[in-house]
Design a protein around this motif. Structure first.
Motif, PDB file in Angstrom:
ATOM      1  N   VAL A  71      19.364  51.334  43.851  1.00  0.00           N
ATOM      2  CA  VAL A  71      20.770  50.937  43.950  1.00  0.00           C
ATOM      3  C   VAL A  71      21.304  50.820  42.536  1.00  0.00           C
ATOM      4  CG1 VAL A  71      22.301  48.997  44.511  1.00  0.00           C
ATOM      5  CG2 VAL A  71      20.524  49.713  46.129  1.00  0.00           C
ATOM      6  N   TYR A  72      22.500  51.295  42.341  1.00  0.00           N
ATOM      7  CA  TYR A  72      23.128  51.245  41.028  1.00  0.00           C
ATOM      8  C   TYR A  72      24.532  50.702  41.204  1.00  0.00           C
ATOM      9  CZ  TYR A  72      24.938  52.994  36.569  1.00  0.00           C
ATOM     10  OH  TYR A  72      25.501  53.099  35.326  1.00  0.00           O
ATOM     11  N   GLN A  73      24.854  49.664  40.460  1.00  0.00           N
ATOM     12  CA  GLN A  73      26.166  49.022  40.605  1.00  0.00           C
ATOM     13  C   GLN A  73      26.697  48.676  39.231  1.00  0.00           C
ATOM     14  OE1 GLN A  73      28.912  48.808  42.499  1.00  0.00           O
ATOM     15  NE2 GLN A  73      27.719  47.941  44.171  1.00  0.00           N
ATOM     16  N   THR A  74      28.027  48.804  39.061  1.00  0.00           N
ATOM     17  CA  THR A  74      28.607  48.464  37.760  1.00  0.00           C
ATOM     18  C   THR A  74      29.766  47.498  37.935  1.00  0.00           C
ATOM     19  OG1 THR A  74      30.124  50.333  37.875  1.00  0.00           O
ATOM     20  CG2 THR A  74      28.046  50.703  36.744  1.00  0.00           C
ATOM     21  N   TYR A  75      29.988  46.716  36.920  1.00  0.00           N
ATOM     22  CA  TYR A  75      31.090  45.747  36.895  1.00  0.00           C
ATOM     23  C   TYR A  75      31.779  45.926  35.548  1.00  0.00           C
ATOM     24  CZ  TYR A  75      28.201  44.121  40.647  1.00  0.00           C
ATOM     25  OH  TYR A  75      27.459  44.093  41.794  1.00  0.00           O
ATOM     26  N   ALA A  76      33.006  46.418  35.576  1.00  0.00           N
ATOM     27  CA  ALA A  76      33.656  46.814  34.323  1.00  0.00           C
ATOM     28  C   ALA A  76      35.059  46.235  34.260  1.00  0.00           C
ATOM     29  CB  ALA A  76      33.709  48.337  34.235  1.00  0.00           C
ATOM     30  N   TYR A  77      35.314  45.465  33.212  1.00  0.00           N
ATOM     31  CA  TYR A  77      36.628  44.819  33.036  1.00  0.00           C
ATOM     32  C   TYR A  77      36.870  44.640  31.544  1.00  0.00           C
ATOM     33  CZ  TYR A  77      35.907  43.708  37.929  1.00  0.00           C
ATOM     34  OH  TYR A  77      35.663  43.819  39.278  1.00  0.00           O
ATOM     35  N   ASN A  78      38.086  44.212  31.232  1.00  0.00           N
ATOM     36  CA  ASN A  78      38.401  43.884  29.852  1.00  0.00           C
ATOM     37  C   ASN A  78      37.990  42.439  29.557  1.00  0.00           C
ATOM     38  OD1 ASN A  78      39.494  44.292  27.294  1.00  0.00           O
ATOM     39  ND2 ASN A  78      41.500  43.509  27.879  1.00  0.00           N
ATOM     40  N   ASN A  79      37.028  41.939  30.272  1.00  0.00           N
ATOM     41  CA  ASN A  79      36.712  40.514  30.248  1.00  0.00           C
ATOM     42  C   ASN A  79      35.265  40.365  30.699  1.00  0.00           C
ATOM     43  OD1 ASN A  79      36.436  37.766  30.989  1.00  0.00           O
ATOM     44  ND2 ASN A  79      38.590  37.623  31.579  1.00  0.00           N
ATOM     45  N   LEU A  80      34.403  40.033  29.744  1.00  0.00           N
ATOM     46  CA  LEU A  80      32.983  39.958  30.092  1.00  0.00           C
ATOM     47  C   LEU A  80      32.705  38.847  31.097  1.00  0.00           C
ATOM     48  CD1 LEU A  80      30.068  40.780  29.725  1.00  0.00           C
ATOM     49  CD2 LEU A  80      29.989  39.468  27.601  1.00  0.00           C
ATOM     50  N   GLU A  81      33.481  37.798  30.997  1.00  0.00           N
ATOM     51  CA  GLU A  81      33.299  36.670  31.925  1.00  0.00           C
ATOM     52  C   GLU A  81      33.488  37.142  33.370  1.00  0.00           C
ATOM     53  OE1 GLU A  81      35.817  33.464  30.775  1.00  0.00           O
ATOM     54  OE2 GLU A  81      34.872  32.027  32.130  1.00  0.00           O
ATOM     55  N   THR A  82      34.500  37.988  33.568  1.00  0.00           N
ATOM     56  CA  THR A  82      34.758  38.529  34.905  1.00  0.00           C
ATOM     57  C   THR A  82      33.613  39.441  35.340  1.00  0.00           C
ATOM     58  OG1 THR A  82      37.118  38.468  34.447  1.00  0.00           O
ATOM     59  CG2 THR A  82      36.420  39.781  36.336  1.00  0.00           C
ATOM     60  N   CYS A  83      33.109  40.264  34.413  1.00  0.00           N
ATOM     61  CA  CYS A  83      31.970  41.143  34.739  1.00  0.00           C
ATOM     62  C   CYS A  83      30.811  40.301  35.257  1.00  0.00           C
ATOM     63  CB  CYS A  83      31.476  41.904  33.510  1.00  0.00           C
ATOM     64  SG  CYS A  83      32.614  43.117  32.822  1.00  0.00           S
ATOM     65  N   MET A  84      30.513  39.230  34.535  1.00  0.00           N
ATOM     66  CA  MET A  84      29.362  38.390  34.902  1.00  0.00           C
ATOM     67  C   MET A  84      29.606  37.716  36.247  1.00  0.00           C
ATOM     68  SD  MET A  84      28.474  36.476  31.362  1.00  0.00           S
ATOM     69  CE  MET A  84      27.365  37.134  30.154  1.00  0.00           C
ATOM     70  N   GLN A  85      30.802  37.255  36.431  1.00  0.00           N
ATOM     71  CA  GLN A  85      31.125  36.530  37.667  1.00  0.00           C
ATOM     72  C   GLN A  85      30.985  37.444  38.878  1.00  0.00           C
ATOM     73  OE1 GLN A  85      35.088  34.889  37.377  1.00  0.00           O
ATOM     74  NE2 GLN A  85      35.227  34.815  39.597  1.00  0.00           N
ATOM     75  N   LYS A  86      31.545  38.655  38.771  1.00  0.00           N
ATOM     76  CA  LYS A  86      31.478  39.609  39.883  1.00  0.00           C
ATOM     77  C   LYS A  86      30.043  40.031  40.144  1.00  0.00           C
ATOM     78  CE  LYS A  86      35.990  40.316  40.521  1.00  0.00           C
ATOM     79  NZ  LYS A  86      36.675  39.905  41.716  1.00  0.00           N
ATOM     80  N   ALA A  87      29.293  40.227  39.064  1.00  0.00           N
ATOM     81  CA  ALA A  87      27.892  40.637  39.225  1.00  0.00           C
ATOM     82  C   ALA A  87      27.111  39.542  39.948  1.00  0.00           C
ATOM     83  CB  ALA A  87      27.270  40.937  37.862  1.00  0.00           C
ATOM     84  N   LYS A  88      27.368  38.319  39.550  1.00  0.00           N
ATOM     85  CA  LYS A  88      26.669  37.185  40.151  1.00  0.00           C
ATOM     86  C   LYS A  88      26.991  37.065  41.648  1.00  0.00           C
ATOM     87  CE  LYS A  88      24.157  33.543  39.007  1.00  0.00           C
ATOM     88  NZ  LYS A  88      22.762  33.778  38.738  1.00  0.00           N
ATOM     89  N   GLU A  89      28.267  37.255  41.983  1.00  0.00           N
ATOM     90  CA  GLU A  89      28.687  37.149  43.394  1.00  0.00           C
ATOM     91  C   GLU A  89      27.960  38.154  44.268  1.00  0.00           C
ATOM     92  OE1 GLU A  89      32.926  37.771  43.321  1.00  0.00           O
ATOM     93  OE2 GLU A  89      33.302  35.832  42.354  1.00  0.00           O
ATOM     94  N   GLN A  90      27.627  39.302  43.671  1.00  0.00           N
ATOM     95  CA  GLN A  90      27.051  40.387  44.475  1.00  0.00           C
ATOM     96  C   GLN A  90      25.551  40.552  44.276  1.00  0.00           C
ATOM     97  OE1 GLN A  90      29.295  44.012  43.990  1.00  0.00           O
ATOM     98  NE2 GLN A  90      31.158  43.086  44.777  1.00  0.00           N
ATOM     99  N   LEU A  91      24.915  39.601  43.624  1.00  0.00           N
ATOM    100  CA  LEU A  91      23.480  39.737  43.339  1.00  0.00           C
ATOM    101  C   LEU A  91      22.689  39.941  44.628  1.00  0.00           C
ATOM    102  CD1 LEU A  91      21.417  37.629  40.846  1.00  0.00           C
ATOM    103  CD2 LEU A  91      20.503  38.211  43.071  1.00  0.00           C
ATOM    104  N   LYS A  92      22.898  39.073  45.606  1.00  0.00           N
ATOM    105  CA  LYS A  92      22.119  39.157  46.850  1.00  0.00           C
ATOM    106  C   LYS A  92      22.451  40.439  47.611  1.00  0.00           C
ATOM    107  CE  LYS A  92      20.700  34.512  47.731  1.00  0.00           C
ATOM    108  NZ  LYS A  92      21.340  33.280  47.373  1.00  0.00           N
ATOM    109  N   ASP A  93      23.718  40.830  47.568  1.00  0.00           N
ATOM    110  CA  ASP A  93      24.113  42.079  48.248  1.00  0.00           C
ATOM    111  C   ASP A  93      23.383  43.263  47.648  1.00  0.00           C
ATOM    112  OD1 ASP A  93      27.606  41.059  48.499  1.00  0.00           O
ATOM    113  OD2 ASP A  93      25.882  40.662  49.799  1.00  0.00           O
ATOM    114  N   ASN A  94      23.287  43.282  46.318  1.00  0.00           N
ATOM    115  CA  ASN A  94      22.608  44.400  45.647  1.00  0.00           C
ATOM    116  C   ASN A  94      21.134  44.440  46.038  1.00  0.00           C
ATOM    117  OD1 ASN A  94      24.916  45.232  44.249  1.00  0.00           O
ATOM    118  ND2 ASN A  94      24.499  43.879  42.520  1.00  0.00           N
ATOM    119  N   ALA A  95      20.513  43.272  46.052  1.00  0.00           N
ATOM    120  CA  ALA A  95      19.087  43.213  46.399  1.00  0.00           C
ATOM    121  C   ALA A  95      18.880  43.627  47.853  1.00  0.00           C
ATOM    122  CB  ALA A  95      18.554  41.809  46.159  1.00  0.00           C
ATOM    123  N   GLN A  96      19.721  43.108  48.727  1.00  0.00           N
ATOM    124  CA  GLN A  96      19.556  43.416  50.161  1.00  0.00           C
ATOM    125  C   GLN A  96      19.806  44.893  50.433  1.00  0.00           C
ATOM    126  OE1 GLN A  96      18.276  41.320  52.448  1.00  0.00           O
ATOM    127  NE2 GLN A  96      18.230  43.181  53.703  1.00  0.00           N
TER     128      GLN A  96
END
Lengths: 467, 425
Positions: A196-221
């Motif tokens: 699985v390959y997923q990216t989170y891209a914004y002009n704001n690293l905080e947002t990248c991290m937040q979105k990635a964190k929200e979807q961690l379990k989804d990515n693993a599942q």
């Protein structure tokens, strides 16, 4: 902040430009530097290094009265300007030395403009250690999720672009940045192996991290679910495309076909369809560095043309294409700010930027309920353009089966979409209210000339051959 | 610049090791629309990167950064200090860096023979002269490249290699009765043979004509598929990539040494693959890799059995290889006996894909075919507009390799590969 090293070279470029304008009816110089960082978190290969987008160089372009000539170089100082002029002059004579027949060319449009552009990074700053800690914790959570997850890799990349463009009448500078986080997970059981390959891209690293964190379990599942995926039975199906696949269609199936350097080369079927129907009335499509804020948003392109928001398709009618400067000149058209180079080492071509369909009025739930037997397609795998013949080759990483308006639980992977572009676009019957542009991809022209792009849009319901 | 770097490094004796990669290149590029020049350009580039290594206990960290023409002693020392900190912040298990090794690097002939403009004219004239009323290239790009690569490290490695090549991108097009079709072709040349070049372009234009004449493929279901040239190399990377040290280290490998990679009940050809550093005409040929490892060839697959792994110095040491091979890129594959002219059952020979896809993890292989030839038992008929798909987990048992060979940028071996019972849609 604008690169001070690049800025220190600008005065020498101006001296070079003045000399070139003494002998050539048109001359311009692009100077560009991309700095940034990559932080990689991977088993036994952790690394902090330069961004993969890194670049430093200059392109001098002249018109010798007959054709356009470019010289790209990496060093300019008070001592080597005469040498550079000699090299440019020599290159400007090449066409006559090899007795080349020439395309008819005229002087490029050079409307006066002096402006500095800045887009500041948003959100808080992080130290490298904080970023490494975030990535490593994320990686460990993925590995701990399920023993069938055998490998995980996390990468953060940020880059900052500084460029200037000078010509007889223009003096432009721009400075902007972008961040992304990329997640890669591999799973394995005795029968199968998936990733699985997923990216989170914004002009704001905080947002990248937040979105990635929200979807961690989804990515693993998802990595686990894909282990039970099967091949799709080839056929024609109703489909719903998630925004990533919507963007893939906009970019790959249609967008390349309206790059107007292809019109000059007689390579674009779209040329015959200007002001004609190419899609259902529900379809509106844009491209532009000024169309939205994403990875390919800038203020001016690599030829000094301001960024545009180009409405390519309106209510299913093809209105226009996108165009670099030299092609625009050849077509007697206005350039659209889409002249982009892979680097200063390469020529500028007409390239897409942020390409997407507009959202519509339908609810996603209604769209799913309307499917008798079909698939919802997710996650761009890859695509290939065919501007001349408008055949689609797009691949989705996976699809989820829908029967009688409900997901069955069956996953198919991968899914190759094929067929004729206009058939697909005209079959679009529902367009959701949702909207997402994914800003971490790269696009090639043919199989080379890679530039960062983004694409996306709403969910679409259409009909397509899948295999 | 190298001298400045070395001077600065001497001022930082706490550095464990360093590596300098230097690449100087000139590329002359010409862009044609039909037979007319639109633009010509030159790219002159000089790239230098410095990698700093720091050792701490049993760990090694590294940080690489570019050194630019504007760097002076002050800025370089500042960047070195940042690199030291970054390296200490990203420690990994220790591995030995490459040491000085004697190697004979054969200097290639100068393909431009000291007069690049003469070669440019000959190559371009040969290329654009191949056309007729209906068949031509709509856009042709020429790249005449000359580069020198050098690697230096603190363990005495100092290697240099010179490469020249010509790249030609063509869009062969056939137009008649208001219908136009095109195909895509990219030709890599490492020696100038104008007759051979002309033959390649004639073949490429013929493919455009065949795509024009091609009819939609009417058959569906399972059929034998023959792929050729670059697609053979791509599909066989299913085997070679699994043999990489990194895969083993990351637990993403599918097979262990001694495993039969093609499985049981193989009724096709058994594969033998060597990974090699150099083959005449293979664009990726090199005597050393980016780490400064002198490359040594190795057999990775013998009669279908995984025999050895290959890959980078680092990952080789991580999996306890005695002498890592270095990053090898060229597959040398042994031939089979397949002779297409002797096949008497239906097959589709796929010549032009949009882009063949191989998913190593799942084994999926397939793609949309823009030009193929369907053999109905008697003759080949050009066909278009279909896709093929299959899975290597099954296909690998029934591979048939041709006698006829080809050499590509990363490959030398059978020109054709037969894949049994692929799904056609």
């Amino acid at each position: 902040m604008f690169s001070k090293q690049l800025l220190s070279r600008k005065k020498y470029c101006q001296l070079l430009l003045e000399k070139l304008l003494e002998k050539y009816p048109y001359a311009s110089i692009l100077g560009k530097q991309i700095k940034g960082k990559t932080i990689l978190c991977i088993k036994d290969s952790n690394r902090i290094g330069d961004t993969r987008e890194k670049e430093y160089g200059f392109v001098a372009r002249v018109f010798n009265g007959k054709n356009y000539v470019e010289y790209s170089f990496v060093e300019i100082n008070e001592n080597n300007i005469p040498e550079l002029i000699n090299k440019i002059d020599k290159e400007a004579n090449l066409a006559s030395n090899i007795e080349a027949k020439l395309m008819p060319e005229t002087v490029l449009n050079d409307e006066p403009l002096v402006q500095d552009f800045v887009r500041n990074k948003e959100g808080r700053d992080y130290t490298d250690q904080e970023i490494q800690n975030f990535l490593e914790e994320y990686r460990q959570e993925l590995l701990n999720y399920d023993p069938r997850i055998v490998f995980a890799q996390l990468m953060h990349e940020c880059f900052e672009v500084s460029s200037f463009f000078i010509s007889r009448n223009r003096n432009l500078t721009q400075n902007y940045s972008w961040s992304n986080i990329m997640v890669y997970v591999a799973s394995k059981d005795e029968n199968n192996m998936q990733s699985v390959y997923q990216t989170y891209a914004y002009n704001n690293l905080e947002t990248c991290m937040q979105k990635a964190k929200e979807q961690l379990k989804d990515n693993a599942q998802l990595a686990i679910d894909l282990l039970s995926s099967t091949n799709i039975k080839p056929g024609v199906y109703d489909i719903i495309t998630a925004p990533s696949i919507t963007g893939l269609i906009a970019h790959e199936a249609f967008g390349h076909g309206v790059e107007m350097d292809m019109f000059v080369k007689h390579r674009a079927e779209a040329r015959k369809y200007i002001n004609k129907r190419v899609a259902s009335k529900l379809v509106n499509m844009h491209d532009g560095a000024a169309s939205t804020l994403s990875q390919a948003s800038y203020f001016f392109d690599d030829e000094g043309v301001l960024a545009h928001d180009t409405l390519i398709i309106k209510e299913g009618i093809l209105l226009t294409g996108i165009c670099d400067s030299v092609s625009a000149n050849e077509l007697n058209f206005d350039a659209t700010g889409n002249g982009r180079r892979e680097s200063t080492q390469r020529k500028a071509y007409t390239r897409m930027t942020n390409t997407f369909f507009e959202p519509g009025n339908d609810n996603l739930e209604d769209m799913i309920k309307s499917i008798k037997h079909g698939y919802m397609l997710f996650q761009t795998n890859n695509g290939m353009e065919d501007p001349k013949n408008w055949n689609i080759q797009c691949t989705a990483c996976y699809g989820r089966e829908i029967k009688d308006g409900v997901f069955t639980g069956k996953i198919v992977a991968p899914v190759v979409m094929s067929g004729f572009v206009l058939d697909l676009l005209n079959s679009i019957s529902m367009v959701s209210k949702d909207f997402e542009v994914i800003g971490a991809g790269h696009c090639g022209k043919g199989y080379k000339e890679w530039v960062p792009v983004s694409d996306g849009g709403p969910y679409l319901k259409a009909r397509c051959k899948l295999g | 610049m190298i001298e400045l770097i070395k001077k600065c490094l001497a001022l930082r004796p706490n550095i464990f090791a360093y590596k300098i990669n230097e690449r100087k290149s000139i590329s002359k590029q010409l862009f044609y629309i039909f037979d007319k020049l639109e633009m010509n350009r030159v790219s002159e580039n000089h790239e230098v990167s410095l990698t700093i290594y720091m050792k701490k206990d049993d760990s090694l960290g590294e940080n690489e950064f570019n050194v630019y023409p504007y760097d002076d002693e002050e800025s370089l020392l500042e960047n070195i200090d940042k690199a030291i900190a970054n390296a200490l912040n990203s420690l990994n298990p220790y591995y030995d860096l490459p040491k000085r090794e004697e190697v004979e690097i054969k200097e290639n002939d100068d393909i431009f023979e000291g007069d690049i403009e003469k070669v440019i004219k000959e190559v371009i004239d040969t290329t654009i002269s191949v056309k007729d009323e209906h068949c031509y290239s709509t856009a042709t790009e020429f790249f005449f490249n000359d580069s020198t690569q050098r690697i230096i490290n603190s363990f005495g490695v100092d290697l240099e290699e010179h490469h020249q090549s010509i790249g030609i991108e063509l869009i062969p097009t056939y137009e008649k009765d208001n219908k136009e079709v095109e195909v895509y072709e990219y030709i890599n040349i490492s020696n100038v043979d104008l007759l051979d070049l002309k033959n390649k372009i004639v073949e490429a234009l013929k493919q455009a004509k065949d795509r024009y004449l091609a009819t939609p493929l009417s058959i569906k279901g399972k059929v034998d598929v023959i792929i050729q040239e670059a697609e053979v190399s791509e599909v066989l990377s299913y085997f070679s990539s699994d043999a990489n040290y990194m895969k083993k280290h990351q637990h993403t490998n599918r097979h262990e040494i001694g495993d039969n990679m093609q499985g049981d009940d193989v009724d096709g050809d058994l594969l033998t693959i060597n990974m090699i550093p150099y083959y005449k005409g293979a664009f990726y040929s090199s005597h050393f890799d980016n780490d400064g490892v002198v490359l040594t060839p190795i057999n990775i697959l013998k009669d279908g059995v995984l025999t050895h792994r290959y890959g980078s110095n680092r990952f080789g040491q991580y999996i306890k290889e005695e002498r890592p091979t270095g990053n090898l890129y060229i597959k040398e594959v042994s031939n089979g006996n397949l002779d297409i002219s002797k096949i008497n059952h239906p097959y589709i020979r796929c010549v032009k894909f949009s882009g063949i896809q191989l998913e190593e993890n799942s084994g999926f292989v397939g793609g949309e075919v823009r030009l193929g030839y369907y053999f109905d038992g008697e003759k080949e008929i050009p066909v278009t507009g279909f896709s093929i798909s299959g899975n290597m987990n099954e296909l690998k048992k029934h591979l048939k390799l041709s006698k006829e060979e080809t050499t590509l940028k990363d490959y030398h071996g059978p020109k054709y590969l037969l894949l049994k019972d692929m799904e056609v849609a």
